[in-house]
Design a protein around this motif. Structure first.
Motif, PDB file in Angstrom:
ATOM      1  N   ALA A  99      -3.298-116.713  17.329  1.00 56.53           N
ATOM      2  CA  ALA A  99      -4.011-115.588  16.563  1.00 56.53           C
ATOM      3  C   ALA A  99      -5.334-115.344  17.186  1.00 56.53           C
ATOM      4  O   ALA A  99      -5.813-114.269  16.821  1.00 56.53           O
ATOM      5  CB  ALA A  99      -4.023-116.104  15.061  1.00 56.53           C
ATOM      6  N   TYR A 134       1.950-108.454  21.901  1.00 55.75           N
ATOM      7  CA  TYR A 134       0.391-108.942  21.502  1.00 55.75           C
ATOM      8  C   TYR A 134      -0.121-109.542  22.724  1.00 55.75           C
ATOM      9  O   TYR A 134      -1.239-109.241  23.134  1.00 55.75           O
ATOM     10  CB  TYR A 134       0.782-110.025  20.546  1.00 55.75           C
ATOM     11  N   TYR A 155       2.044-106.788  11.886  1.00 56.29           N
ATOM     12  CA  TYR A 155       1.576-106.420  13.349  1.00 56.29           C
ATOM     13  C   TYR A 155       0.854-104.921  13.116  1.00 56.29           C
ATOM     14  O   TYR A 155      -0.211-104.840  13.752  1.00 56.29           O
ATOM     15  CB  TYR A 155       2.579-106.515  14.420  1.00 56.29           C
ATOM     16  N   GLU A 156       1.328-104.263  12.637  1.00 55.25           N
ATOM     17  CA  GLU A 156       0.845-102.892  12.250  1.00 55.25           C
ATOM     18  C   GLU A 156      -0.391-102.854  11.619  1.00 55.25           C
ATOM     19  O   GLU A 156      -1.213-102.210  12.010  1.00 55.25           O
ATOM     20  CB  GLU A 156       1.793-102.073  11.544  1.00 55.25           C
ATOM     21  N   ILE A 157      -0.592-103.771  10.483  1.00 59.29           N
ATOM     22  CA  ILE A 157      -1.787-103.841   9.912  1.00 59.29           C
ATOM     23  C   ILE A 157      -2.871-104.577  10.701  1.00 59.29           C
ATOM     24  O   ILE A 157      -4.070-104.140  10.670  1.00 59.29           O
ATOM     25  CB  ILE A 157      -1.484-104.925   8.673  1.00 59.29           C
ATOM     26  N   GLN A 158      -2.516-105.764  11.103  1.00 60.22           N
ATOM     27  CA  GLN A 158      -3.558-106.401  11.918  1.00 60.22           C
ATOM     28  C   GLN A 158      -2.650-107.608  12.946  1.00 60.22           C
ATOM     29  O   GLN A 158      -1.817-108.384  12.716  1.00 60.22           O
ATOM     30  CB  GLN A 158      -4.223-107.567  10.957  1.00 60.22           C
ATOM     31  N   PRO A 159      -2.894-107.171  14.276  1.00 57.99           N
ATOM     32  CA  PRO A 159      -1.988-108.116  15.232  1.00 57.99           C
ATOM     33  C   PRO A 159      -1.965-109.476  15.073  1.00 57.99           C
ATOM     34  O   PRO A 159      -1.082-109.993  15.492  1.00 57.99           O
ATOM     35  CB  PRO A 159      -2.857-107.663  16.511  1.00 57.99           C
ATOM     36  N   SER A 160      -3.052-109.934  14.527  1.00 59.97           N
ATOM     37  CA  SER A 160      -2.856-111.644  14.464  1.00 59.97           C
ATOM     38  C   SER A 160      -2.192-112.104  13.211  1.00 59.97           C
ATOM     39  O   SER A 160      -1.812-113.360  12.893  1.00 59.97           O
ATOM     40  CB  SER A 160      -4.459-112.292  14.501  1.00 59.97           C
ATOM     41  N   LEU A 161      -1.944-111.061  12.234  1.00 58.25           N
ATOM     42  CA  LEU A 161      -1.370-111.733  11.061  1.00 58.25           C
ATOM     43  C   LEU A 161       0.034-112.161  11.109  1.00 58.25           C
ATOM     44  O   LEU A 161       0.525-113.134  10.442  1.00 58.25           O
ATOM     45  CB  LEU A 161      -1.153-110.437  10.070  1.00 58.25           C
TER      46      LEU A 161
END
Length: 264
Positions: free
Chosen positions: A87, A30, A167-173
Motif C-alpha cells: 500500500a 498498480y 482501486y478506482e476510489i484509492q489505489p492503496s485500498l
C-alpha cells in the motif's frame, strides 16, 4: 452443530479470508502506476516465485517445529504485513523486496493447511475402529478439502470484483483490504486446536529435508515432473502480468471508437 462441524466451518472461513482476491486484478497496473516498467514487474514477479522456491523447505521444517496452527497464524500475519507494505511501496527495490517476502510468507500456508485438516480429522476419528476410521477420515478429508478450496476461489473471485472498485476510489485500498482480511484469518486460526499428532510426530529435521531435496534433484523422473509442472504453471502466470494493462488499453481504444462513432 457437532464439534467437527464447528471446526470445519471455521476452516472454511479461514480459507475464504486468506484468498487475497482484492489485489489480483490490480497489482500489475498498480506497480506500473508507481513508475515500474514491464521488465521491473517481471523481475519482481520472478522474485516472488524464487521466494516460494527458497522458502518451501525451511518453512515446512519450521511449521513442523512450531505446529500446523501456529504456522498458519504466522503465514497470515506475514501476508497482512506484506499487503500493508504494498500500500505504501513506490520504488523498484520496495516492490522486489515485498514480492520476495510475499513468496516466503505464502509457503507457511502451502502445506500446513492441508496437514492441519488431515491431522485434526485423524484426531476426531481416533476412537473408531482403525480401518473404518481411516476410510472415513480419508473420505471426509477429500470432501472437506474440496469444499474449502471452493470457498477459497469463491472468495477470491468476489473480492477481486470489490478490489477493482476499491482501486478506482484509492489505489492503496485493495491492499489495505487484503491486509485486514488476512489479519482476520490469523484470528480465526487462533481459535482452532493444534492436532495432537503434530506434537507426537518425530520432527522433520534439516538432515531429512536435505535428503528429500537430494531425491528431488537426483531422481530423473521427479526432476522431469517438477520441470514440466514449472513450465506449465509459468505460462498463465506470465500472461497474467500483461492481462491487466492490455485490458486498460483496450478500454481506452474502445472509448476512442465510441467517440468517433458518436462524431459521425
Amino acid at each position: 452443530m457437532t464439534d467437527r462441524s464447528a471446526l470445519v466451518y471455521r476452516f472454511f472461513l479461514y480459507r475464504a479470508l486468506v484468498a487475497e482476491g482484492f489485489v489480483y486484478p490490480i497489482i500489475t497496473i498498480y506497480a506500473l502506476a508507481q513508475g515500474l516498467t514491464f521488465a521491473a514487474v517481471g523481475l519482481a514477479t520472478g522474485v516472488f516465485f524464487l521466494g516460494i522456491l527458497i522458502g518451501e523447505i525451511p518453512t515446512g521444517y519450521l511449521g513442523d517445529r512450531i505446529g500446523r496452527r501456529n504456522s498458519l497464524i504466522l503465514g497470515a500475519v506475514l501476508l497482512s504485513i506484506t499487503h500493508i507494505g504494498f500500500a505504501f511501496a513506490e520504488t523498484l527495490v520496495a516492490f522486489v523486496g515485498l514480492y520476495a517476502f510475499w513468496g516466503i510468507a505464502a509457503t507457511f500456508r502451502s502445506g500446513s493447511a492441508d496437514a492441519w485438516l488431515y491431522d485434526i480429522l485423524s484426531d476426531i476419528e481416533a476412537d473408531a475402529e482403525e480401518k473404518a476410521s481411516r476410510d472415513r477420515m480419508s473420505e471426509a478429508y477429500t470432501h472437506i478439502r474440496g469444499r474449502a478450496t471452493g470457498a477459497f476461489y469463491v472468495s477470491a473471485a468476489t473480492t477481486a470484483l470489490v478490489g477493482g472498485l476499491l482501486y478506482e476510489i484509492q489505489p492503496s485500498l485493495p491492499f489495505l483490504a487484503a491486509a485486514v482480511t488476512t489479519a482476520l484469518a490469523a484470528l480465526v486460526v487462533a481459535t482452532l486446536p493444534e492436532p495432537s499428532v503434530t506434537q507426537e510426530r518425530e520432527s522433520f529435521s534439516p538432515a531429512k529435508a536435505r535428503k528429500a531435496l537430494q531425491v528431488i534433484v537426483t531422481d530423473r523422473r521427479i526432476g522431469t515432473f517438477v520441470l514440466l509442472s514449472a513450465l506449465i504453471l509459468a505460462v498463465p502466470e506470465t500472461i497474467e502480468i500483461f492481462v491487466q494493462p492490455v485490458m486498460l488499453r483496450w478500454e481506452s481504444v474502445q472509448r476512442r471508437l465510441d467517440r468517433c462513432i458518436q462524431g459521425l
